[in-house]
Write an enzyme that holds these catalytic residues in place. Structure first.
Site, PDB file in Angstrom:
ATOM      1  N   HIS A 104     -44.853 -14.482  16.225  1.00 62.98           N
ATOM      2  CA  HIS A 104     -43.935 -15.490  16.063  1.00 62.98           C
ATOM      3  C   HIS A 104     -43.837 -15.694  14.622  1.00 62.98           C
ATOM      4  O   HIS A 104     -44.752 -15.206  13.791  1.00 62.98           O
ATOM      5  CB  HIS A 104     -44.441 -17.099  16.301  1.00 62.98           C
ATOM      6  CG  HIS A 104     -44.976 -17.231  17.767  1.00 62.98           C
ATOM      7  ND1 HIS A 104     -45.993 -16.809  18.258  1.00 62.98           N
ATOM      8  CD2 HIS A 104     -44.569 -18.020  18.523  1.00 62.98           C
ATOM      9  CE1 HIS A 104     -46.207 -17.106  19.735  1.00 62.98           C
ATOM     10  NE2 HIS A 104     -45.004 -18.011  19.722  1.00 62.98           N
ATOM     11  N   ASP A 109     -52.992 -23.990  31.383  1.00 60.77           N
ATOM     12  CA  ASP A 109     -52.477 -22.485  31.435  1.00 60.77           C
ATOM     13  C   ASP A 109     -53.921 -21.812  30.664  1.00 60.77           C
ATOM     14  O   ASP A 109     -54.284 -21.917  29.604  1.00 60.77           O
ATOM     15  CB  ASP A 109     -51.718 -22.458  30.186  1.00 60.77           C
ATOM     16  CG  ASP A 109     -50.885 -20.929  29.795  1.00 60.77           C
ATOM     17  OD1 ASP A 109     -51.399 -20.039  30.996  1.00 60.77           O
ATOM     18  OD2 ASP A 109     -50.175 -20.823  29.164  1.00 60.77           O
ATOM     19  N   HIS A 150     -47.858 -18.377  34.223  1.00 57.57           N
ATOM     20  CA  HIS A 150     -46.786 -19.296  34.190  1.00 57.57           C
ATOM     21  C   HIS A 150     -46.249 -19.657  35.610  1.00 57.57           C
ATOM     22  O   HIS A 150     -46.160 -20.649  36.204  1.00 57.57           O
ATOM     23  CB  HIS A 150     -45.826 -19.357  33.126  1.00 57.57           C
ATOM     24  CG  HIS A 150     -46.248 -19.372  31.672  1.00 57.57           C
ATOM     25  ND1 HIS A 150     -45.526 -19.083  30.872  1.00 57.57           N
ATOM     26  CD2 HIS A 150     -47.710 -19.554  31.344  1.00 57.57           C
ATOM     27  CE1 HIS A 150     -46.102 -19.121  29.432  1.00 57.57           C
ATOM     28  NE2 HIS A 150     -47.440 -19.604  29.953  1.00 57.57           N
ATOM     29  N   MET A 168     -41.755  -6.896  19.256  1.00 64.76           N
ATOM     30  CA  MET A 168     -40.985  -8.181  19.704  1.00 64.76           C
ATOM     31  C   MET A 168     -41.152  -9.340  18.946  1.00 64.76           C
ATOM     32  O   MET A 168     -42.296  -9.208  18.263  1.00 64.76           O
ATOM     33  CB  MET A 168     -41.728  -8.654  21.281  1.00 64.76           C
ATOM     34  CG  MET A 168     -40.992  -9.818  21.670  1.00 64.76           C
ATOM     35  SD  MET A 168     -42.076 -11.432  21.180  1.00 64.76           S
ATOM     36  CE  MET A 168     -43.344 -11.146  22.541  1.00 64.76           C
ATOM     37  N   LYS A 222     -42.172 -21.917  31.857  1.00 62.99           N
ATOM     38  CA  LYS A 222     -43.371 -22.346  32.292  1.00 62.99           C
ATOM     39  C   LYS A 222     -43.112 -23.793  32.759  1.00 62.99           C
ATOM     40  O   LYS A 222     -42.163 -24.404  32.142  1.00 62.99           O
ATOM     41  CB  LYS A 222     -44.136 -22.340  30.930  1.00 62.99           C
ATOM     42  CG  LYS A 222     -45.722 -22.867  31.108  1.00 62.99           C
ATOM     43  CD  LYS A 222     -46.434 -22.733  29.794  1.00 62.99           C
ATOM     44  CE  LYS A 222     -47.627 -23.049  29.820  1.00 62.99           C
ATOM     45  NZ  LYS A 222     -48.623 -23.215  28.594  1.00 62.99           N
ATOM     46  N   ASP A 276     -45.098 -10.671  30.163  1.00 59.10           N
ATOM     47  CA  ASP A 276     -46.422 -11.110  29.587  1.00 59.10           C
ATOM     48  C   ASP A 276     -47.645 -11.364  30.555  1.00 59.10           C
ATOM     49  O   ASP A 276     -47.394 -12.068  31.548  1.00 59.10           O
ATOM     50  CB  ASP A 276     -46.195 -12.840  29.143  1.00 59.10           C
ATOM     51  CG  ASP A 276     -45.492 -12.918  27.673  1.00 59.10           C
ATOM     52  OD1 ASP A 276     -45.561 -11.896  27.095  1.00 59.10           O
ATOM     53  OD2 ASP A 276     -45.711 -13.987  27.219  1.00 59.10           O
ATOM     54  N   ASP A 293     -54.507 -18.195  30.446  1.00 62.42           N
ATOM     55  CA  ASP A 293     -54.290 -17.059  29.625  1.00 62.42           C
ATOM     56  C   ASP A 293     -55.327 -15.940  29.446  1.00 62.42           C
ATOM     57  O   ASP A 293     -55.730 -15.563  28.287  1.00 62.42           O
ATOM     58  CB  ASP A 293     -53.858 -17.519  28.020  1.00 62.42           C
ATOM     59  CG  ASP A 293     -52.458 -18.262  28.062  1.00 62.42           C
ATOM     60  OD1 ASP A 293     -51.690 -17.814  28.782  1.00 62.42           O
ATOM     61  OD2 ASP A 293     -52.456 -18.771  26.955  1.00 62.42           O
ATOM     62  N   GLU A 311     -38.835 -17.246  28.396  1.00 58.35           N
ATOM     63  CA  GLU A 311     -39.921 -17.230  29.151  1.00 58.35           C
ATOM     64  C   GLU A 311     -40.194 -18.703  29.697  1.00 58.35           C
ATOM     65  O   GLU A 311     -40.292 -19.822  28.886  1.00 58.35           O
ATOM     66  CB  GLU A 311     -41.131 -16.959  28.044  1.00 58.35           C
ATOM     67  CG  GLU A 311     -42.597 -17.080  28.586  1.00 58.35           C
ATOM     68  CD  GLU A 311     -43.618 -16.903  27.678  1.00 58.35           C
ATOM     69  OE1 GLU A 311     -43.362 -15.990  26.628  1.00 58.35           O
ATOM     70  OE2 GLU A 311     -44.761 -16.927  28.225  1.00 58.35           O
ATOM     71  N   ASP A 365     -50.188 -11.359  27.030  1.00 61.96           N
ATOM     72  CA  ASP A 365     -50.159 -12.450  26.377  1.00 61.96           C
ATOM     73  C   ASP A 365     -51.510 -13.561  26.957  1.00 61.96           C
ATOM     74  O   ASP A 365     -51.345 -14.210  27.910  1.00 61.96           O
ATOM     75  CB  ASP A 365     -48.929 -13.475  26.613  1.00 61.96           C
ATOM     76  CG  ASP A 365     -48.788 -14.569  25.878  1.00 61.96           C
ATOM     77  OD1 ASP A 365     -49.715 -14.723  24.929  1.00 61.96           O
ATOM     78  OD2 ASP A 365     -48.064 -15.351  26.050  1.00 61.96           O
ATOM     79  N   GLU A 400     -44.412 -14.567  32.846  1.00 62.74           N
ATOM     80  CA  GLU A 400     -45.642 -14.488  32.503  1.00 62.74           C
ATOM     81  C   GLU A 400     -46.578 -15.100  33.665  1.00 62.74           C
ATOM     82  O   GLU A 400     -46.287 -15.830  34.355  1.00 62.74           O
ATOM     83  CB  GLU A 400     -46.176 -15.600  31.321  1.00 62.74           C
ATOM     84  CG  GLU A 400     -47.625 -15.968  31.019  1.00 62.74           C
ATOM     85  CD  GLU A 400     -48.095 -16.451  29.753  1.00 62.74           C
ATOM     86  OE1 GLU A 400     -47.390 -16.434  28.789  1.00 62.74           O
ATOM     87  OE2 GLU A 400     -49.113 -17.147  29.877  1.00 62.74           O
TER      88      GLU A 400
HETATM   89  C1  GLT Z   1     -47.625 -19.562  23.463  1.00 66.39           C
HETATM   90  C2  GLT Z   1     -47.307 -19.357  24.631  1.00 66.39           C
HETATM   91  C3  GLT Z   1     -47.084 -18.265  25.150  1.00 66.39           C
HETATM   92  C4  GLT Z   1     -45.899 -17.605  25.039  1.00 66.39           C
HETATM   93  C5  GLT Z   1     -45.690 -17.358  23.356  1.00 66.39           C
HETATM   94  C6  GLT Z   1     -44.325 -17.206  22.860  1.00 66.39           C
HETATM   95  S1  GLT Z   1     -46.452 -18.880  22.492  1.00 66.39           S
HETATM   96  O1  GLT Z   1     -48.902 -18.829  23.051  1.00 66.39           O
HETATM   97  O2  GLT Z   1     -48.565 -19.858  25.673  1.00 66.39           O
HETATM   98  O3  GLT Z   1     -47.039 -18.114  26.755  1.00 66.39           O
HETATM   99  O4  GLT Z   1     -45.541 -16.146  25.290  1.00 66.39           O
HETATM  100  O5  GLT Z   1     -43.703 -18.033  22.269  1.00 66.39           O
HETATM  101 MN    MN Z   2     -49.553 -18.892  29.158  1.00 62.37          MN
HETATM  102 MN    MN Z   3     -46.348 -15.933  27.175  1.00 64.24          MN
END
Ligand code: GLT
Ligand code: MN
Ligand code: MN
Length: 383
Positions: free
Chosen positions: A59, A260, A225, A93, A188, A250, A262, A186, A292, A222
């Site tokens: 970012h 979320d 998401h 990216m 979510k 992602d 991650d 993206e 991600d 993602e």
């Molecule tokens: C943030 C979010 C991610 C996105 C990123 C891109 S920022 O961490 O949770 O899923 O991909 O803006």
């Molecule tokens: Mn996420």
């Molecule tokens: Mn992401």
């Protein structure tokens, strides 16, 4: 029986990580950071240590803090560039942070305030400049603050108009500047907003067709998401592939429809991760495989390196498993049985209208999906 050796990652695998992923210091909504903050250059060095990584993503404000003076910005950029040179990593990216600063408390592109909307576009244009300076040709747009807590706040139809106008402006700037970016939206469903606009891949795909130039805009699904929305991630990716709109991905993992998480790719649902990798590889998808995700809050730096290595190792192990699945005698035998009647004459309404069917016979054809699934599970387990 010994487990098959997993090949080591190489840049040809197109594995990438964001500065915000391996650089995540372990802050959560309830607790302070558990790891010390690393500079962008130190994060690149960490990825270099992991080995085989193609590139790093950022970012605007992962690289240059939002309030940095020009001199500070130049020295950060110079150190970052030196780290790229010594590790051989590249920037793949770029994206824009339209969620951290309080100015975006009610969104950027869809804020009710025209000045905030203008600032969001201005910030995105500058983020495009920054990404282009480092050679990025993919621009992700995650609209985490584009949404509402209460539907009293915004007309969601008007919000979509505003969202579209903003993206049209970025796309025009890209063409004017000759940056050659492709944009990836993206989705979510929620978090940090109560309800986020464009919550799933399907919503994004429909929205893209409202743009002035849809050709340069695709999606960035993602794992976590779509799973938060209770959806089958591979099916979302398939829809994007089928629409020729899978521009970026992602990779991470998630335990069900909660906040979320991650998590490291494949750490929670290895079977769905297997089908995802198989889908991408079977369709020879050539995009960046971006992890991600972030290491557990309990990890120290050494464990973050293990996290990065593990993400790539799991992808490669699943890719090898997908090859074994495709070549497996028992799988082939079962598929031949399942697909014995898979092809038929061209669809013709008159012919179909006149045709007679033996329903009982059709209903009794064998579909040994239990056997096929069990064989799949055994291949994944190396059993
Ligand atoms: C943030 C979010 C991610 C996105 C990123 C891109 S920022 O961490 O949770 O899923 O991909 O803006
Ligand atoms: Mn996420
Ligand atoms: Mn992401």
């Amino acid at each position: 029986m010994t487990a098959p050796a997993t090949p080591l990652p190489t840049p040809a695998d197109k594995f990438t990580f964001g500065l915000w992923t391996v650089g995540n210091p372990g802050r959560d909504p309830f607790g302070e950071p558990t790891r010390s903050a690393l500079s962008p250059a130190e994060i690149v060095d960490l990825l270099g240590e992991a080995g085989g990584v193609l590139g790093v993503n950022f970012h605007d404000n992962d690289l240059v803090p939002i309030d940095a003076a020009p001199a500070e910005a130049s020295s950060i950029k110079a150190e970052f560039r030196a780290a790229l040179d010594r590790t051989g990593l590249r920037v793949c990216m770029a994206t824009v942070n339209l969620f951290s600063d309080p100015v975006f408390r009610d969104g950027g592109f869809t804020s009710n305030d025209a000045d905030v909307r203008a600032y969001a576009i201005h910030k995105a244009l500058h983020a495009m400049d920054l990404g282009a300076e480092f050679g990025a040709d993919m621009f992700v747009l995650w609209g985490g603050r584009e949404g509402v807590e209460t539907d009293a706040a915004k007309d969601p139809v008007l919000s979509l108009d505003r969202y579209r106008d903003a993206i049209n402006t970025l796309v025009r700037y890209n063409a004017d500047k000759g940056f050659g970016y492709r944009f990836a939206l993206e989705p979510k469903p929620n978090e940090p907003r109560g309800h986020i606009f464009l919550p799933t891949i399907g919503h994004c795909l429909a929205f893209i067709h409202s743009l002035d130039d849809p050709s340069v805009v695709g999606v960035n699904p993602e794992v976590a998401h779509e799973q938060m929305a209770g959806l089958n991630f591979s099916h979302a990716v398939a829809m994007a592939l089928w629409s020729k709109k899978l521009f970026h991905i992602d990779l991470n993992d998630q335990a069900g429809g909660r906040y979320d998480q991650d998590f490291r790719f494949g750490s929670e649902n290895p079977k769905s991760a297997f089908f995802l990798v198989k889908l991408l590889e079977d369709h020879a998808w050539s995009g960046f495989r971006h992890f991600d995700s972030h290491a557990y809050r309990t990890s120290d730096r050494a464990d973050v390196v293990e996290f990065a290595k593990g993400s790539m190792r799991t992808y490669i192990a699943l890719r090898e498993a997908a090859k074994r699945w495709n070549a497996d005698g028992r799988v082939r035998e079962l598929l031949a049985q399942i697909n014995a009647h898979a092809s038929g004459p061209q669809l013709d309404a008159a012919a179909l209208h006149a045709r007679t069917f033996d329903r009982a016979a059709l209903a009794s054809r064998a579909l040994p999906y239990e056997a096929l699934d069990q064989r799949t599970v055994e291949i994944i387990m190396g059993a």
